[in-house]
Design a protein around this motif. Structure first.
Motif, PDB file in Angstrom:
ATOM      1  N   THR A  97       0.820  -1.224   0.000  1.00 16.79           N
ATOM      2  CA  THR A  97       0.000   0.000   0.000  1.00 16.79           C
ATOM      3  C   THR A  97       0.845   1.261   0.000  1.00 16.79           C
ATOM      4  O   THR A  97       0.324   2.338   0.217  1.00 16.79           O
ATOM      5  N   MET A  98       2.169   1.129  -0.211  1.00 19.73           N
ATOM      6  CA  MET A  98       3.006   2.304  -0.061  1.00 19.73           C
ATOM      7  C   MET A  98       3.417   2.946  -1.380  1.00 19.73           C
ATOM      8  O   MET A  98       4.440   3.628  -1.443  1.00 19.73           O
ATOM      9  N   GLY A  99       2.642   2.714  -2.441  1.00 27.64           N
ATOM     10  CA  GLY A  99       2.787   3.584  -3.599  1.00 27.64           C
ATOM     11  C   GLY A  99       3.375   3.026  -4.874  1.00 27.64           C
ATOM     12  O   GLY A  99       3.553   3.780  -5.822  1.00 27.64           O
ATOM     13  N   GLN A 100       3.695   1.716  -4.944  1.00 29.16           N
ATOM     14  CA  GLN A 100       4.219   1.220  -6.220  1.00 29.16           C
ATOM     15  C   GLN A 100       3.090   1.113  -7.233  1.00 29.16           C
ATOM     16  O   GLN A 100       1.908   1.165  -6.891  1.00 29.16           O
ATOM     17  N   SER A 101       3.494   0.874  -8.489  1.00 29.00           N
ATOM     18  CA  SER A 101       2.463   0.725  -9.518  1.00 29.00           C
ATOM     19  C   SER A 101       1.813  -0.650  -9.375  1.00 29.00           C
ATOM     20  O   SER A 101       2.424  -1.582  -8.858  1.00 29.00           O
ATOM     21  N   PRO A 102       0.563  -0.767  -9.816  1.00 28.37           N
ATOM     22  CA  PRO A 102      -0.179  -2.029  -9.651  1.00 28.37           C
ATOM     23  C   PRO A 102       0.541  -3.215 -10.274  1.00 28.37           C
ATOM     24  O   PRO A 102       0.455  -4.326  -9.746  1.00 28.37           O
ATOM     25  N   SER A 103       1.283  -3.001 -11.380  1.00 28.45           N
ATOM     26  CA  SER A 103       1.906  -4.158 -12.023  1.00 28.45           C
ATOM     27  C   SER A 103       3.003  -4.730 -11.127  1.00 28.45           C
ATOM     28  O   SER A 103       3.171  -5.951 -11.038  1.00 28.45           O
ATOM     29  N   ILE A 104       3.737  -3.867 -10.446  1.00 29.60           N
ATOM     30  CA  ILE A 104       4.773  -4.373  -9.537  1.00 29.60           C
ATOM     31  C   ILE A 104       4.117  -5.112  -8.379  1.00 29.60           C
ATOM     32  O   ILE A 104       4.543  -6.210  -7.995  1.00 29.60           O
ATOM     33  N   ASN A 105       3.058  -4.533  -7.836  1.00 31.63           N
ATOM     34  CA  ASN A 105       2.338  -5.229  -6.765  1.00 31.63           C
ATOM     35  C   ASN A 105       1.879  -6.610  -7.229  1.00 31.63           C
ATOM     36  O   ASN A 105       1.995  -7.591  -6.499  1.00 31.63           O
ATOM     37  N   ALA A 106       1.348  -6.649  -8.472  1.00 27.65           N
ATOM     38  CA  ALA A 106       0.824  -7.929  -8.963  1.00 27.65           C
ATOM     39  C   ALA A 106       1.946  -8.954  -9.054  1.00 27.65           C
ATOM     40  O   ALA A 106       1.790 -10.111  -8.642  1.00 27.65           O
ATOM     41  N   ALA A 107       3.127  -8.523  -9.571  1.00 30.03           N
ATOM     42  CA  ALA A 107       4.237  -9.465  -9.709  1.00 30.03           C
ATOM     43  C   ALA A 107       4.618 -10.038  -8.348  1.00 30.03           C
ATOM     44  O   ALA A 107       4.784 -11.259  -8.191  1.00 30.03           O
ATOM     45  N   PHE A 108       4.742  -9.171  -7.351  1.00 31.33           N
ATOM     46  CA  PHE A 108       5.134  -9.664  -6.032  1.00 31.33           C
ATOM     47  C   PHE A 108       4.013 -10.473  -5.384  1.00 31.33           C
ATOM     48  O   PHE A 108       4.277 -11.406  -4.624  1.00 31.33           O
ATOM     49  N   GLY A 109       2.773 -10.115  -5.694  1.00 28.19           N
ATOM     50  CA  GLY A 109       1.658 -10.897  -5.160  1.00 28.19           C
ATOM     51  C   GLY A 109       1.685 -12.324  -5.685  1.00 28.19           C
ATOM     52  O   GLY A 109       1.518 -13.289  -4.934  1.00 28.19           O
ATOM     53  N   ILE A 110       1.958 -12.461  -6.990  1.00 29.58           N
ATOM     54  CA  ILE A 110       1.998 -13.797  -7.589  1.00 29.58           C
ATOM     55  C   ILE A 110       3.170 -14.587  -7.007  1.00 29.58           C
ATOM     56  O   ILE A 110       3.031 -15.757  -6.625  1.00 29.58           O
ATOM     57  N   ALA A 111       4.332 -13.930  -6.886  1.00 28.63           N
ATOM     58  CA  ALA A 111       5.495 -14.615  -6.304  1.00 28.63           C
ATOM     59  C   ALA A 111       5.162 -15.116  -4.903  1.00 28.63           C
ATOM     60  O   ALA A 111       5.541 -16.226  -4.503  1.00 28.63           O
ATOM     61  N   THR A 112       4.420 -14.298  -4.148  1.00 35.17           N
ATOM     62  CA  THR A 112       4.056 -14.686  -2.786  1.00 35.17           C
ATOM     63  C   THR A 112       3.181 -15.930  -2.791  1.00 35.17           C
ATOM     64  O   THR A 112       3.388 -16.862  -2.000  1.00 35.17           O
ATOM     65  N   MET A 113       2.197 -15.928  -3.706  1.00 32.99           N
ATOM     66  CA  MET A 113       1.288 -17.087  -3.735  1.00 32.99           C
ATOM     67  C   MET A 113       2.041 -18.349  -4.120  1.00 32.99           C
ATOM     68  O   MET A 113       1.696 -19.442  -3.666  1.00 32.99           O
ATOM     69  N   LEU A 114       3.099 -18.196  -4.959  1.00 29.50           N
ATOM     70  CA  LEU A 114       3.857 -19.375  -5.384  1.00 29.50           C
ATOM     71  C   LEU A 114       4.430 -20.131  -4.190  1.00 29.50           C
ATOM     72  O   LEU A 114       4.580 -21.349  -4.226  1.00 29.50           O
ATOM     73  N   ILE A 115       4.769 -19.411  -3.126  1.00 32.51           N
ATOM     74  CA  ILE A 115       5.361 -20.081  -1.969  1.00 32.51           C
ATOM     75  C   ILE A 115       4.394 -21.106  -1.388  1.00 32.51           C
ATOM     76  O   ILE A 115       4.808 -22.095  -0.788  1.00 32.51           O
ATOM     77  N   GLY A 116       3.109 -20.881  -1.608  1.00 32.42           N
ATOM     78  CA  GLY A 116       2.129 -21.845  -1.116  1.00 32.42           C
ATOM     79  C   GLY A 116       2.325 -23.238  -1.710  1.00 32.42           C
ATOM     80  O   GLY A 116       1.967 -24.237  -1.086  1.00 32.42           O
TER      81      GLY A 116
END
Lengths: 104, 687
Positions: free
Chosen positions: B346-365
């Motif tokens: 929530t600290m200001g990056q563009s949505p595409s960067i958030n999406a990339a890191f979000g997907i990487a996070t889910m991969l750990i599952g």
């Protein structure tokens, strides 16, 4: 006895080759900048490439990292370190430049 | 804090009467407990005449097993403070519904900052470091870690950090900036006192200690394995130890750098993270989480290792899907470096960067899910015994999956925008850290305690403790998921929604049950020590263990192995037992070289503590003297030539034959008798 001497000579030769390569690469880098042998746009890239080659020379001749089986652990650690550093440093640049871009 | 001047300032820095904790009765009581506790311990040791014993057998010891045990003692002590602080905060939130409660905001802020800092750096880190220290060299068939003195230095730097947190309770106030200490709030413009300085130096000491530990463990696993111990024969706990060590090596430096830069801002008026003059506080968030996310896996991986040992031992089965578990561990270790941004979606990056890191996070599952299935299949059709360790592990499996699923929710940036900074997040990470990390450590503590001290822990109190921790956790944190979804902000000192009251009261009850769980742990220890003669396991293998640490007597000799084992299989010790070669005298014994005791590490710890204390209070002479003394200790040590001690082969042989005679006179027990007094540590052969 002969074996040991041959071994010693071989190692010395390897160090000398490494030293000459490193020296040569450094001299070329300095020369590129000092004599402006490349257009300004390519200068930085040129020095980076030469620096990277020098890095490999150091690994090969001074730290004895190569593709032989006995050096696999060292090579693996090195590649892993490179990966992590690229992730951390590269990621930092991407994130901060993105934030900077959105602030301007 | 008041600024002092003149000669006083030169000698005592900013320390003055105002630093004493008389600003509130609660702070006074807390400080008194620390002071009286320290004095009481000192008096008790003097009265028992144990100073010399403590000094020569423990504090200066370079034995990895003793260093490991000291780490765990530190972790349990600090756990007590952390849990008490947690209960104080839960009580405040239960009382402070449209009323100010009993804790002023400033004090509440200190509490959540120390609670987080202590639980991560002085409970979780020492606990896992202690377990790895104790177990890993024995599992790989080594006599010690690669660098025994460095090991002790890591311990004493960590102790110095912990001591500084305890000092902060007595002199001055701690930071109110939370465990992550985000600037600009922690800059001197907004928090001019000593609080953030305490926090900075506490973290610096502990992070340097952890970096050194990581290096030490990784080199040990690479270089000290017994003959035949190939990488794919390492027990899974050692695999997780290796991955954790590598994470420590790479993840701790960003933290050291972040706190050092913040210190430069505060001490020398620099502008790394200020709002003005070119500072960029987002780089702090970035650096902190470059450390902070791998840290999460530094904490959880060793717990995964413990669970793997516990599941396979208490099912009397080979670990299911060993290779997939190893690859999953490696995948998690690498992925952990690709997701740090999800801590500041929530600290200001563009949505595409958030999406990339979000997907990487889910991969750990995915790798984590693989592990859960492997453990379930390890249990399947095994000879399962519901020991205390297994109970913790089963509770882990159930609760951790819930926590993991909420993690997947939080990994979705739009969801994170809704629940970030609420107690939903607090519930999520406690759901990972208590059932994941802490239950793992407690399971390991119950599992390896007989190996460390030669007697089993009391089963009844162990079960009571496990039940309290499990139930307490569920009651304390499940309600927070609800209030978090309803928007209750984290770190609230006062609550303005009366409809939250029932949930917060439930959470308070959960907190109290957790406190009872902590109490049960200490009662269990007390009862077990009292009844130790009924529970002795001198032969050393009470659970029909599968890896090499069970192949020694309990407690193991200083040098671990009478002769270094030859490893033939993944479950090295089980392989030996099945072929009847586990308890045979050796053909030939050799002299063993072990490190002598050294006071260097203690000296470095004390010097580092003094230096940090001097820095906190601006007592410059003390800071300089402390740092100088630490360097001097290193230099003095380099002149000591006689650092090793030789244990003659005859002594080793005698000890080995004595132990073998004892085994010959011992009745092996079946798995049904595991919890009975008849179990003295010799397991009936499975075949």
């Amino acid at each position: 006895m002969m074996d040991q001497q041959a071994q010693y000579a071989k190692e010395r030769r390897s160090y000398l080759v490494g030293f000459l390569l490193a020296l040569g690469l450094s001299v070329v880098s300095f020369a590129l900048v000092a004599a402006k042998l490349l257009p300004a746009d390519y200068l930085l890239t040129g020095v980076f490439v030469l620096g990277f080659v020098q890095l490999l020379v150091h690994f090969r001749f001074f730290l004895h990292i190569n593709f032989s089986k006995s050096k696999r652990d060292d090579l693996d650690l090195l590649l892993f370190s490179t990966l992590i550093i690229v992730l951390m440093a590269g990621g930092t640049l991407v994130v901060l430049f993105n934030l900077h871009h959105r602030m301007t | 804090m008041t600024e002092t001047t003149g000669l006083w300032h030169l000698l005592m820095g900013n320390l003055s009467y105002d630093a004493l904790p008389f600003y509130s009765p609660i702070a006074t009581v807390g400080a008194s407990i620390v002071v009286l506790g320290a004095l009481g311990t000192a008096v008790l040791i003097t009265w028992l005449g144990k100073w010399k014993y403590l000094w020569s057998e423990w504090l200066t010891s370079l034995d990895h097993k003793r260093i490991g045990i000291m780490y765990i003692v530190l972790a349990l002590l600090m756990l007590s403070r952390g849990v008490i602080e947690a209960v104080m905060m839960r009580t405040q939130q239960a009382l402070a519904i449209q009323s100010p409660g009993y804790l002023p905001p400033d004090h509440f802020g200190q509490l959540f900052s120390t609670h987080g800092t202590i639980m991560i750096f002085f409970v979780a880190m020492p606990f896992l470091t202690g377990l790895i220290n104790f177990v890993m060299p024995q599992q790989i068939g080594a006599r010690d870690v690669r660098f025994p003195l460095l090991n002790a230095i890591s311990l004493w730097l960590t102790v110095a950090g912990a001591a500084l947190v305890m000092v902060s309770l007595v002199l001055g106030k701690f930071s109110t900036g939370g465990w992550s200490g985000y600037p600009p709030y922690t800059e001197s413009a907004y928090q001019p006192g000593v609080g953030p300085d305490y926090w900075i130096w506490v973290l610096t000491l502990s992070s340097i200690g952890s970096t050194l530990t990581g290096l030490n463990f990784a080199v040990t696993i690479y270089k000290e394995r017994a003959p035949g111990m190939r990488f794919f024969r390492l027990p899974l706990f050692t695999w997780t130890a290796l991955c954790t060590s590598i994470l420590m090596i790479f993840a701790m430096p960003p933290l050291t750098v972040a706190t050092a830069l913040l210190a430069l801002d505060r001490y020398l008026d620099m502008h790394f993270f200020t709002n003005a003059l070119g500072g960029n506080m987002m780089n702090y968030a970035n650096l902190f989480w470059l450390f902070g996310h791998p840290e999460v896996y530094i904490l959880i991986l060793p717990a995964f290792g413990v669970f793997s040992s516990v599941f396979s031992t208490f099912s009397a089965k080979r670990l299911y899907g060993y290779k997939s578990l190893v690859y999953a561990t490696m995948a998690i270790a690498v992925l952990s470096f690709t997701v740090w941004l999800h801590h500041f979606f929530t600290m200001g990056q563009s949505p595409s960067i958030n999406a990339a890191f979000g997907i990487a996070t889910m991969l750990i599952g995915i790798p984590t899910g693989v592990k859960i299935y492997d453990w379930m299949l390890t249990l399947y059709r095994g000879r399962v015994r519901f020991s205390v360790s297994l109970l913790y592990s089963l509770m882990f499996m159930l609760l951790f999956v819930i926590g993991g699923l909420t993690g997947i929710l939080l990994a979705t940036p739009p969801v994170d925008f809704v629940v970030h900074n609420t107690v939903f997040l607090v519930a999520h990470f406690h759901n990972m850290l208590i059932p994941g990390m802490l239950f793992g450590m407690l399971a390991g503590y119950q599992f390896w305690f007989p190996k460390a001290f030669g007697f089993r822990l009391d089963e009844t109190w162990g079960r009571i403790g496990a039940a309290c921790w499990g139930l307490g956790f569920v009651l304390a944190f499940m309600p927070l998921y609800v209030t978090g979804l309803e928007g209750m902000p984290r770190r609230s000192q006062e609550i303005f929604q009366p409809q939250f009251a029932p949930y917060l009261l439930l959470a308070e009850l959960g907190g109290l049950i957790i406190l009872a769980g902590l109490f049960s742990l200490f009662v269990q220890l007390w009862v077990s020590i009292r009844r130790r003669d009924h529970n002795r396991v001198p032969v050393g293998d009470p659970w029909d263990g599968r890896s090499l640490e069970w192949a020694n007597p309990a407690p193991p000799p200083e040098y671990n192995f009478f002769t270094l084992p030859q490893v033939e299989d993944r479950d090295a010790f089980t392989w030996m037992k099945e072929r009847g070669v586990a308890y045979l005298p050796a053909q030939h014994y050799e002299d063993i070289e072990m490190p002598r005791n050294s006071a260097t590490a203690v000296a470095i710890g004390v010097a580092a503590l003094l230096s940090a204390f001097g820095l906190v209070w601006h007592i410059w002479w003390m800071a300089v003297v402390g740092l100088g003394a630490a360097w001097a200790a290193v230099i003095v040590r380099s002149f000591v030539r006689d650092t090793m001690r030789t244990i003659p082969a005859s002594e080793v042989e005698q000890a080995h034959r004595g132990w073998l005679r004892e085994i010959a006179a011992t009745r092996a027990v079946s798995r049904d008798e595991e919890m009975s007094a008849g179990n003295v540590g010799l397991a009936e052969s499975a075949s």
